[in-house]
Design a protein around this motif. Structure first.
Motif, short mmCIF file in Angstrom:
data_model
loop_
_atom_site.label_atom_id
_atom_site.label_comp_id
_atom_site.label_asym_id
_atom_site.label_seq_id
_atom_site.Cartn_x
_atom_site.Cartn_y
_atom_site.Cartn_z
N SER A 178 -26.08 9.50 -8.44
CA SER A 178 -25.54 8.93 -9.34
C SER A 178 -23.69 9.29 -9.68
N SER A 179 -23.55 9.78 -8.31
CA SER A 179 -22.04 10.01 -8.27
C SER A 179 -21.37 9.16 -7.55
N ARG A 180 -20.40 8.46 -7.94
CA ARG A 180 -19.59 7.20 -7.17
C ARG A 180 -19.03 7.74 -5.76
N THR A 181 -18.94 6.97 -4.90
CA THR A 181 -18.51 7.16 -3.61
C THR A 181 -17.28 7.82 -3.77
N GLU A 182 -16.28 7.52 -4.36
CA GLU A 182 -15.01 8.30 -4.73
C GLU A 182 -14.87 9.64 -5.21
N GLU A 183 -15.96 10.14 -5.47
CA GLU A 183 -16.34 11.32 -6.26
C GLU A 183 -16.90 12.36 -5.10
N VAL A 184 -17.35 11.52 -4.06
CA VAL A 184 -17.95 12.49 -3.11
C VAL A 184 -17.02 12.45 -1.83
N TYR A 185 -16.16 11.35 -1.56
CA TYR A 185 -15.37 11.21 -0.30
C TYR A 185 -14.00 11.22 -0.75
N ALA A 186 -13.08 12.26 -0.60
CA ALA A 186 -11.71 12.14 -0.82
C ALA A 186 -11.00 10.97 -0.39
N PRO A 187 -11.22 10.26 0.51
CA PRO A 187 -10.46 9.11 0.70
C PRO A 187 -10.80 7.92 -0.28
N GLY A 188 -11.92 8.15 -0.91
CA GLY A 188 -12.44 6.97 -1.78
C GLY A 188 -13.45 6.21 -0.85
N ASN A 189 -13.50 6.45 0.30
CA ASN A 189 -14.58 5.55 1.00
C ASN A 189 -15.27 6.59 1.97
N MET A 190 -16.25 6.21 2.63
CA MET A 190 -17.20 6.82 3.62
C MET A 190 -16.41 7.08 5.06
N SER A 191 -15.59 6.24 5.41
CA SER A 191 -15.16 6.27 6.83
C SER A 191 -14.00 6.70 7.28
N ASP A 192 -12.87 6.47 6.38
CA ASP A 192 -11.72 7.05 6.79
C ASP A 192 -11.36 8.27 7.42
N MET A 193 -11.95 9.19 6.70
CA MET A 193 -11.95 10.46 7.19
C MET A 193 -12.17 10.83 8.87
N TRP A 194 -12.85 9.85 9.32
CA TRP A 194 -13.52 9.99 10.59
C TRP A 194 -12.18 9.50 11.99
N ARG A 195 -11.39 8.62 11.13
CA ARG A 195 -10.24 7.99 12.24
C ARG A 195 -9.61 9.07 13.15
N GLY A 196 -9.78 10.35 12.58
CA GLY A 196 -9.13 11.06 13.66
C GLY A 196 -9.87 11.47 14.78
N PHE A 197 -10.98 10.94 15.16
CA PHE A 197 -11.91 11.10 16.18
C PHE A 197 -11.58 10.16 17.49
N ASP A 198 -10.54 9.27 17.27
CA ASP A 198 -10.10 8.54 18.18
C ASP A 198 -11.16 7.50 18.64
N ILE A 199 -11.79 7.03 17.59
CA ILE A 199 -13.11 6.14 18.08
C ILE A 199 -12.70 4.86 16.81
N PRO A 200 -13.49 3.55 17.15
CA PRO A 200 -13.48 2.82 16.01
C PRO A 200 -14.06 2.99 14.99
#
Length: 320
Positions: A178-200
């Motif tokens: 019941s929690s919106r995605t932006e309430e669970v993930y700081a960037p507001g989506n589920m994938s941006d936080m992983w861009r630091g891994f140098d992968i697609p």
């Protein structure tokens, strides 16, 4: 994809939708408790197209709304329904519902009851494939709640370090229960936080079956070439309740749901196929009539099947 495969992909999407509609109309709306049922209405393009592009030997780790993924991977509709209704003759002999469908001969490895463990299990499958030099890949679907676990970071870190052939595919359906995605993930989506891994890290329209298939195909090709993992995020929406009888209007309104119904993945796919000249409204009506009849006929057959005795389940699990 060939036109034949495109039409098959669409047929599986429609089958998944009609099975969900059958469950909602025949059970949920009548107040009947269908245990461990989670409707996937509105998410068919993402759940089906991603699994559809895999080889039979590839590994699939599906979600609790994964009926479409199971059908796309090759599990029969009858087996899915036997599992769903806790009857013998399915993949798990009525011991775990469709939440625990298990068909290793076609790469369906089952699911684990510990939230978040899917990420490390998928990494392990990918490691085994790499060590065996089989060119097999592991596709791991996941949702908002599962990824809010430390195991995701740990698994992804090892997958990057060892260049494992694993694809983590986020089903961003707008909510973690019941929690919106932006309430669970700081960037507001589920994938941006992983861009630091140098992968697609690819975000795409999860209600467009062509966009889903293309994104997963590219990630799979990359993994087979030994270039390592990818993180994908398909944007979709959960039309029905998280679970039956939940008051989902406590955290969203009817207008929002209706807005997303206009983006329905099956309606969009049908329009595209008709525009391509490979489908028609008449063929679509005939297909739906045939599948509805098939689902009802199978249910009558499944309903008459026995329920597995608990002691028999224990024996099969622990004394194989």
């Amino acid at each position: 994809m060939t036109n034949e495969k495109i039409l098959k992909l669409y047929e599986i999407m429609v089958t998944s939708r009609l099975l969900d509609e059958f469950c909602e109309n025949e059970f949920v709306k009548k107040g009947v408790n269908l245990r461990h049922y989670h409707s996937g209405i509105g998410q068919e393009a993402l759940s089906v197209a991603g699994a559809f592009v895999l080889r039979k030997t590839d590994y699939l780790y599906y979600t609790h709304r994964g009926v479409g993924s199971l059908l796309a991977k090759g599990v029969s509709l009858e087996a899915v329904m036997r599992d769903m209704f806790f009857k013998t003759g399915g993949t798990n002999d009525g011991s775990g519902s469709v939440m625990h469908t298990y068909a290793p001969e076609i790469g369906v490895v089952g699911r684990n009851g510990v939230f978040g463990s899917r990420f490390t299990i998928a990494a392990g499958l990918a490691l085994a494939a790499k060590e065996r030099k089989t060119k097999t890949v592991a596709l791991c679907y996941y949702g908002e709640a599962a990824a809010a676990r430390g195991m995701y970071y740990e698994a992804l870190n090892m997958a990057v370090l060892w260049k494992l052939p694993v694809i983590y595919l986020a089903e961003n359906n707008g909510f973690s229960v019941s929690s919106r995605t932006e309430e669970v993930y700081a960037p507001g989506n589920m994938s941006d936080m992983w861009r630091g891994f140098d992968i697609p890290v690819i975000r795409f329209d999860g209600n467009d079956m062509f966009a889903v298939a293309e994104a997963v195909e590219n990630a799979v090709s990359r993994a087979r070439e030994g270039k390592g993992p990818s993180v994908l995020e398909g944007i979709t929406y959960r039309i029905s309740e998280h679970i039956p009888f939940e008051d989902h209007y406590a955290y969203r309104d009817e207008a929002e749901i209706e807005e997303w119904k206009e983006k329905d993945p099956i309606g969009r796919a049908k329009k595209s196929l008709i525009g391509m000249g490979i489908w028609s409204r008449e063929k679509d009506e005939a297909l739906c009539d045939t599948l509805r009849g098939q689902i009802r006929e199978l249910y009558q057959k499944v309903e008459q099947a026995p329920v597995t005795d608990p002691s028999e389940i224990y024996r099969k699990v622990y004394y194989r």
